[in-house]
Scaffold this active site. Structure first.
Site, PDB file in Angstrom:
ATOM      1  N   VAL A   1      15.292 -24.910  49.971  1.00 37.60           N
ATOM      2  CA  VAL A   1      15.230 -26.322  49.637  1.00 37.60           C
ATOM      3  C   VAL A   1      14.113 -26.496  48.624  1.00 37.60           C
ATOM      4  CG1 VAL A   1      14.709 -28.630  50.483  1.00 37.60           C
ATOM      5  CG2 VAL A   1      16.106 -27.089  51.866  1.00 37.60           C
TER       6      VAL A   1
ATOM      7  N   ASN B   1       7.605 -25.395  44.358  1.00 36.11           N
ATOM      8  CA  ASN B   1       7.241 -23.978  44.329  1.00 36.11           C
ATOM      9  C   ASN B   1       6.478 -23.525  45.574  1.00 36.11           C
ATOM     10  OD1 ASN B   1       8.325 -23.730  41.646  1.00 36.11           O
ATOM     11  ND2 ASN B   1       6.463 -24.743  40.898  1.00 36.11           N
ATOM     12  N   ARG B   2       6.734 -24.209  46.670  1.00 40.46           N
ATOM     13  CA  ARG B   2       6.110 -23.883  47.961  1.00 40.46           C
ATOM     14  C   ARG B   2       4.579 -24.029  47.931  1.00 40.46           C
ATOM     15  NH1 ARG B   2      10.798 -24.426  48.981  1.00 40.46           N
ATOM     16  NH2 ARG B   2      12.015 -23.214  50.466  1.00 40.46           N
ATOM     17  N   LEU B   3       4.053 -24.777  46.962  1.00 40.63           N
ATOM     18  CA  LEU B   3       2.622 -25.019  46.906  1.00 40.63           C
ATOM     19  C   LEU B   3       2.343 -26.333  47.654  1.00 40.63           C
ATOM     20  CD1 LEU B   3       0.393 -23.274  45.599  1.00 40.63           C
ATOM     21  CD2 LEU B   3       0.314 -24.955  43.740  1.00 40.63           C
TER      22      LEU B   3
END
Length: 237
Positions: A15, A215-217
């Site tokens: 996602v 970006n999963r940050l």
């Protein structure tokens, strides 16, 4: 028939949280601002933001916005999780109700601590709470019990929560017997609070807020209760 394995490709499931066009782009929660520990203010510092996020989950029509996943550890050291409904939140903690002899209740007898997660995934938000568990007062339990719909009262009075039963038919027969005992489903005869049922309060010692980003940050802000008050910190994703 569809090939289930082709539909459920777990390694490739992703996602895209937030937006792909910059760190300042708004995510699904509509905020360009990044969650920061400075958002945690007041006494206790977690309560105001929790209440705001819960209200925004209601406005966003998240299904069962007060649903939370409660984790426990039983007498054998085995963890367990289940989804329950939060029925109270104030400076003392968060409250839910269950059977005292349910799996949760027996776990609390052995280890009176719990975790709770509010998974507002559609808003790219989560709140995680950990702390000691205490029973609420009988008065608090009674007030909530008498606010419940009669059908829920009858079911709660009937169920030996978490205990095995032979069939659905047996369960429905037991519920019908309980209804008859108290004058029927449409009666005004009160259904008393069961002796083995009531509320628990998780007294927060750690509260973490999570906000999805590209970006999963992701952003994580945590409040930890200490002997000297609350410590606020940002966690890496």
């Amino acid at each position: 028939m569809q090939d289930v394995k082709k539909l459920v490709d777990l390694p490739s499931m992703r996602v895209g949280y937030g937006a792909a066009d910059g760190d300042d782009a708004a995510g699904a929660d509509g905020l360009a601002a990044n969650l920061d520990p400075s958002w945690l203010i007041g006494d206790p510092p977690w309560l105001g933001l929790f209440e705001a996020w819960l209200a925004e989950a209601v406005v966003a029509r998240i299904p069962e916005p007060n649903a939370m996943v409660v984790g426990t550890v039983d007498a054998d050291g085995l963890p367990g999780t289940r989804t329950v409904l939060c029925k109270g939140a104030d400076e003392r903690g968060i409250v839910f109700f269950t059977g005292y002899h349910s799996q949760k209740g027996r776990a609390f007898d052995a280890h009176p601590y719990a975790s709770a997660t509010f998974p507002w995934i559609a808003l790219e938000r989560q709140v995680h709470i950990r702390g000691r568990v205490v029973k609420v007062t009988p008065e608090e339990t009674a007030a909530y019990w008498h606010s419940r719909p009669r059908g829920s009262q009858l079911s709660g009075y009937t169920s030996a929560q978490s205990q095995p039963i032979g069939s659905r038919a047996e369960l429905e027969a037991a519920a019908a017997a309980t209804a008859e005992r108290f004058g029927g489903r449409d009666s005004d005869e009160p259904v008393p609070v069961p002796d083995d049922w009531g509320g628990y309060r998780i007294e927060p010692e750690v509260v973490e807020f999570w906000q999805g980003r590209a970006n999963r940050l992701h952003n994580r802000a945590r409040a930890v209760r200490t002997a000297d008050g609350w410590t606020l910190e940002r966690l890496q994703p």
